[in-house]
Scaffold this motif. Structure first.
Motif, PDB file in Angstrom:
ATOM      1  N   ILE A   9      15.800  72.384  54.090  1.00  0.00           N
ATOM      2  CA  ILE A   9      17.234  72.203  53.873  1.00  0.00           C
ATOM      3  C   ILE A   9      17.764  71.475  55.095  1.00  0.00           C
ATOM      4  CG2 ILE A   9      19.456  73.359  53.603  1.00  0.00           C
ATOM      5  CD1 ILE A   9      17.918  75.677  52.267  1.00  0.00           C
ATOM      6  N   LYS A  10      18.550  70.413  54.846  1.00  0.00           N
ATOM      7  CA  LYS A  10      19.022  69.600  55.962  1.00  0.00           C
ATOM      8  C   LYS A  10      20.479  69.219  55.756  1.00  0.00           C
ATOM      9  CE  LYS A  10      17.619  65.303  54.924  1.00  0.00           C
ATOM     10  NZ  LYS A  10      17.741  63.887  55.000  1.00  0.00           N
ATOM     11  N   ILE A  34      23.425  66.818  72.636  1.00  0.00           N
ATOM     12  CA  ILE A  34      22.792  67.967  71.978  1.00  0.00           C
ATOM     13  C   ILE A  34      21.302  68.045  72.311  1.00  0.00           C
ATOM     14  CG2 ILE A  34      22.289  69.049  69.740  1.00  0.00           C
ATOM     15  CD1 ILE A  34      25.241  69.211  70.569  1.00  0.00           C
ATOM     16  N   GLY A  35      20.635  66.896  72.496  1.00  0.00           N
ATOM     17  CA  GLY A  35      19.231  66.889  72.867  1.00  0.00           C
ATOM     18  C   GLY A  35      18.249  66.735  71.725  1.00  0.00           C
ATOM     19  N   LEU A  36      18.739  66.302  70.549  1.00  0.00           N
ATOM     20  CA  LEU A  36      17.832  66.060  69.433  1.00  0.00           C
ATOM     21  C   LEU A  36      17.084  64.749  69.642  1.00  0.00           C
ATOM     22  CD1 LEU A  36      20.100  67.021  66.397  1.00  0.00           C
ATOM     23  CD2 LEU A  36      18.251  68.372  67.397  1.00  0.00           C
ATOM     24  N   GLY A  37      15.876  64.672  69.123  1.00  0.00           N
ATOM     25  CA  GLY A  37      15.126  63.430  69.164  1.00  0.00           C
ATOM     26  C   GLY A  37      15.566  62.520  68.034  1.00  0.00           C
ATOM     27  N   GLY A  38      15.094  61.295  68.062  1.00  0.00           N
ATOM     28  CA  GLY A  38      15.360  60.370  66.962  1.00  0.00           C
ATOM     29  C   GLY A  38      16.615  59.559  67.159  1.00  0.00           C
ATOM     30  N   GLY A  39      17.317  59.364  66.060  1.00  0.00           N
ATOM     31  CA  GLY A  39      18.499  58.510  66.057  1.00  0.00           C
ATOM     32  C   GLY A  39      18.236  57.174  65.407  1.00  0.00           C
ATOM     33  N   TRP A  45      22.454  52.652  56.845  1.00  0.00           N
ATOM     34  CA  TRP A  45      23.428  53.607  56.302  1.00  0.00           C
ATOM     35  C   TRP A  45      23.087  55.064  56.619  1.00  0.00           C
ATOM     36  CZ3 TRP A  45      21.798  57.078  52.499  1.00  0.00           C
ATOM     37  CH2 TRP A  45      20.542  56.811  51.943  1.00  0.00           C
ATOM     38  N   ILE A  46      21.932  55.321  57.281  1.00  0.00           N
ATOM     39  CA  ILE A  46      21.549  56.695  57.588  1.00  0.00           C
ATOM     40  C   ILE A  46      20.697  56.745  58.853  1.00  0.00           C
ATOM     41  CG2 ILE A  46      19.516  56.612  56.087  1.00  0.00           C
ATOM     42  CD1 ILE A  46      20.095  59.604  55.417  1.00  0.00           C
ATOM     43  N   LEU A  47      20.962  57.752  59.700  1.00  0.00           N
ATOM     44  CA  LEU A  47      20.181  58.013  60.909  1.00  0.00           C
ATOM     45  C   LEU A  47      19.561  59.392  60.793  1.00  0.00           C
ATOM     46  CD1 LEU A  47      22.785  56.918  63.622  1.00  0.00           C
ATOM     47  CD2 LEU A  47      20.950  55.529  62.606  1.00  0.00           C
ATOM     48  N   PHE A  48      18.382  59.556  61.391  1.00  0.00           N
ATOM     49  CA  PHE A  48      17.694  60.842  61.348  1.00  0.00           C
ATOM     50  C   PHE A  48      17.510  61.370  62.770  1.00  0.00           C
ATOM     51  CE2 PHE A  48      16.129  58.268  57.788  1.00  0.00           C
ATOM     52  CZ  PHE A  48      16.539  59.065  56.736  1.00  0.00           C
ATOM     53  N   PHE A  49      17.879  62.623  62.969  1.00  0.00           N
ATOM     54  CA  PHE A  49      17.700  63.307  64.244  1.00  0.00           C
ATOM     55  C   PHE A  49      16.886  64.563  63.980  1.00  0.00           C
ATOM     56  CE2 PHE A  49      21.638  60.981  64.505  1.00  0.00           C
ATOM     57  CZ  PHE A  49      21.578  60.389  65.746  1.00  0.00           C
ATOM     58  N   GLY A  50      16.111  64.984  64.970  1.00  0.00           N
ATOM     59  CA  GLY A  50      15.338  66.194  64.755  1.00  0.00           C
ATOM     60  C   GLY A  50      14.663  66.702  66.000  1.00  0.00           C
ATOM     61  N   GLY A  51      13.783  67.665  65.748  1.00  0.00           N
ATOM     62  CA  GLY A  51      13.068  68.312  66.836  1.00  0.00           C
ATOM     63  C   GLY A  51      11.577  68.088  66.776  1.00  0.00           C
ATOM     64  N   GLY A  52      11.136  67.075  66.050  1.00  0.00           N
ATOM     65  CA  GLY A  52       9.722  66.760  66.021  1.00  0.00           C
ATOM     66  C   GLY A  52       8.996  67.151  64.744  1.00  0.00           C
ATOM     67  N   THR A  53       9.634  67.910  63.858  1.00  0.00           N
ATOM     68  CA  THR A  53       9.025  68.262  62.579  1.00  0.00           C
ATOM     69  C   THR A  53       9.992  67.932  61.456  1.00  0.00           C
ATOM     70  OG1 THR A  53       9.885  70.531  62.512  1.00  0.00           O
ATOM     71  CG2 THR A  53       7.776  70.195  63.648  1.00  0.00           C
ATOM     72  N   ARG A  54       9.462  67.743  60.250  1.00  0.00           N
ATOM     73  CA  ARG A  54      10.316  67.447  59.094  1.00  0.00           C
ATOM     74  C   ARG A  54      11.268  68.596  58.797  1.00  0.00           C
ATOM     75  NH1 ARG A  54       8.472  66.954  54.083  1.00  0.00           N
ATOM     76  NH2 ARG A  54      10.090  65.524  53.514  1.00  0.00           N
ATOM     77  N   VAL A  75      12.932  70.421  60.802  1.00  0.00           N
ATOM     78  CA  VAL A  75      14.106  70.441  61.679  1.00  0.00           C
ATOM     79  C   VAL A  75      14.670  69.029  61.702  1.00  0.00           C
ATOM     80  CG1 VAL A  75      14.958  70.862  64.008  1.00  0.00           C
ATOM     81  CG2 VAL A  75      13.096  72.266  63.079  1.00  0.00           C
ATOM     82  N   GLN A  76      15.653  68.782  60.835  1.00  0.00           N
ATOM     83  CA  GLN A  76      16.216  67.435  60.741  1.00  0.00           C
ATOM     84  C   GLN A  76      17.697  67.500  60.405  1.00  0.00           C
ATOM     85  OE1 GLN A  76      15.212  64.599  57.475  1.00  0.00           O
ATOM     86  NE2 GLN A  76      14.342  63.401  59.138  1.00  0.00           N
ATOM     87  N   LEU A  77      18.432  66.577  60.971  1.00  0.00           N
ATOM     88  CA  LEU A  77      19.849  66.372  60.705  1.00  0.00           C
ATOM     89  C   LEU A  77      20.013  64.901  60.347  1.00  0.00           C
ATOM     90  CD1 LEU A  77      22.921  67.329  61.139  1.00  0.00           C
ATOM     91  CD2 LEU A  77      22.678  66.225  63.355  1.00  0.00           C
ATOM     92  N   SER A  78      20.733  64.621  59.281  1.00  0.00           N
ATOM     93  CA  SER A  78      21.019  63.240  58.910  1.00  0.00           C
ATOM     94  C   SER A  78      22.478  62.941  59.208  1.00  0.00           C
ATOM     95  CB  SER A  78      20.768  63.014  57.412  1.00  0.00           C
ATOM     96  OG  SER A  78      19.407  63.138  57.118  1.00  0.00           O
ATOM     97  N   VAL A  79      22.715  61.757  59.731  1.00  0.00           N
ATOM     98  CA  VAL A  79      24.067  61.237  59.930  1.00  0.00           C
ATOM     99  C   VAL A  79      24.138  59.981  59.080  1.00  0.00           C
ATOM    100  CG1 VAL A  79      25.689  60.242  61.575  1.00  0.00           C
ATOM    101  CG2 VAL A  79      24.263  62.197  62.250  1.00  0.00           C
ATOM    102  N   MET A  80      25.113  59.938  58.177  1.00  0.00           N
ATOM    103  CA  MET A  80      25.131  58.824  57.235  1.00  0.00           C
ATOM    104  C   MET A  80      26.533  58.324  56.939  1.00  0.00           C
ATOM    105  SD  MET A  80      24.440  60.702  53.541  1.00  0.00           S
ATOM    106  CE  MET A  80      22.756  61.027  53.900  1.00  0.00           C
ATOM    107  N   LYS A  81      26.550  57.047  56.585  1.00  0.00           N
ATOM    108  CA  LYS A  81      27.751  56.485  55.985  1.00  0.00           C
ATOM    109  C   LYS A  81      27.736  56.950  54.536  1.00  0.00           C
ATOM    110  CE  LYS A  81      27.482  52.562  59.070  1.00  0.00           C
ATOM    111  NZ  LYS A  81      27.201  51.156  59.252  1.00  0.00           N
ATOM    112  N   LEU A  82      28.641  56.513  53.731  1.00  0.00           N
ATOM    113  CA  LEU A  82      28.637  56.874  52.319  1.00  0.00           C
ATOM    114  C   LEU A  82      27.275  56.549  51.719  1.00  0.00           C
ATOM    115  CD1 LEU A  82      30.650  58.013  50.259  1.00  0.00           C
ATOM    116  CD2 LEU A  82      31.130  55.666  49.582  1.00  0.00           C
TER     117      LEU A  82
END
Length: 116
Positions: A6-7, A26-31, A36-45, A47-54
């Protein structure tokens, strides 16, 4: 049917500010991601956060993505229960089968299954 992850999906029109906040503060990896979408996380699938436009295809912002192992089963149960399908069950060119459904609180849920 098994839930695999779940993300949350954060809406943003300023990717540089989002990169700075989630990576540097915050210290997340990625970016990295697409236009239209960026992915941040902690090294595993898991643990992920997406930042997106529409959302590029649906034209609707999903609040949360839930990856399952049988999206067709979840879709059938949602339809049978009369849940509002916001974006139809679709095979996306980037390797996802997904649909969007509105939860009872009004949140849009992106239910996905990855090609394995």
């Amino acid at each position: 049917m098994t839930v695999k992850r779940i993300k949350p999906n954060i809406r943003s029109d300023d990717f540089e500010a989002s990169r700075h906040f989630y990576r540097d503060l915050i210290g997340l990896g990625g970016g990295d991601g697409l236009d239209w979408i960026l992915f941040f996380g902690g090294g595993t699938r898991e643990v992920q956060l997406s930042v997106m436009k529409l959302d590029v295809k649906a034209g609707v912002h999903p609040d949360v993505s839930i990856e399952v192992d049988d999206v067709d089963d979840v879709h059938a149960r949602c339809v049978a229960a009369g849940a509002e399908i916001v974006y139809p069950l679709t095979d996306e060119p980037w390797g996802l089968r997904r649909f969007f459904v509105r939860d009872p609180n009004g949140a849009v849920i992106n239910v996905t299954q990855h090609d394995e």
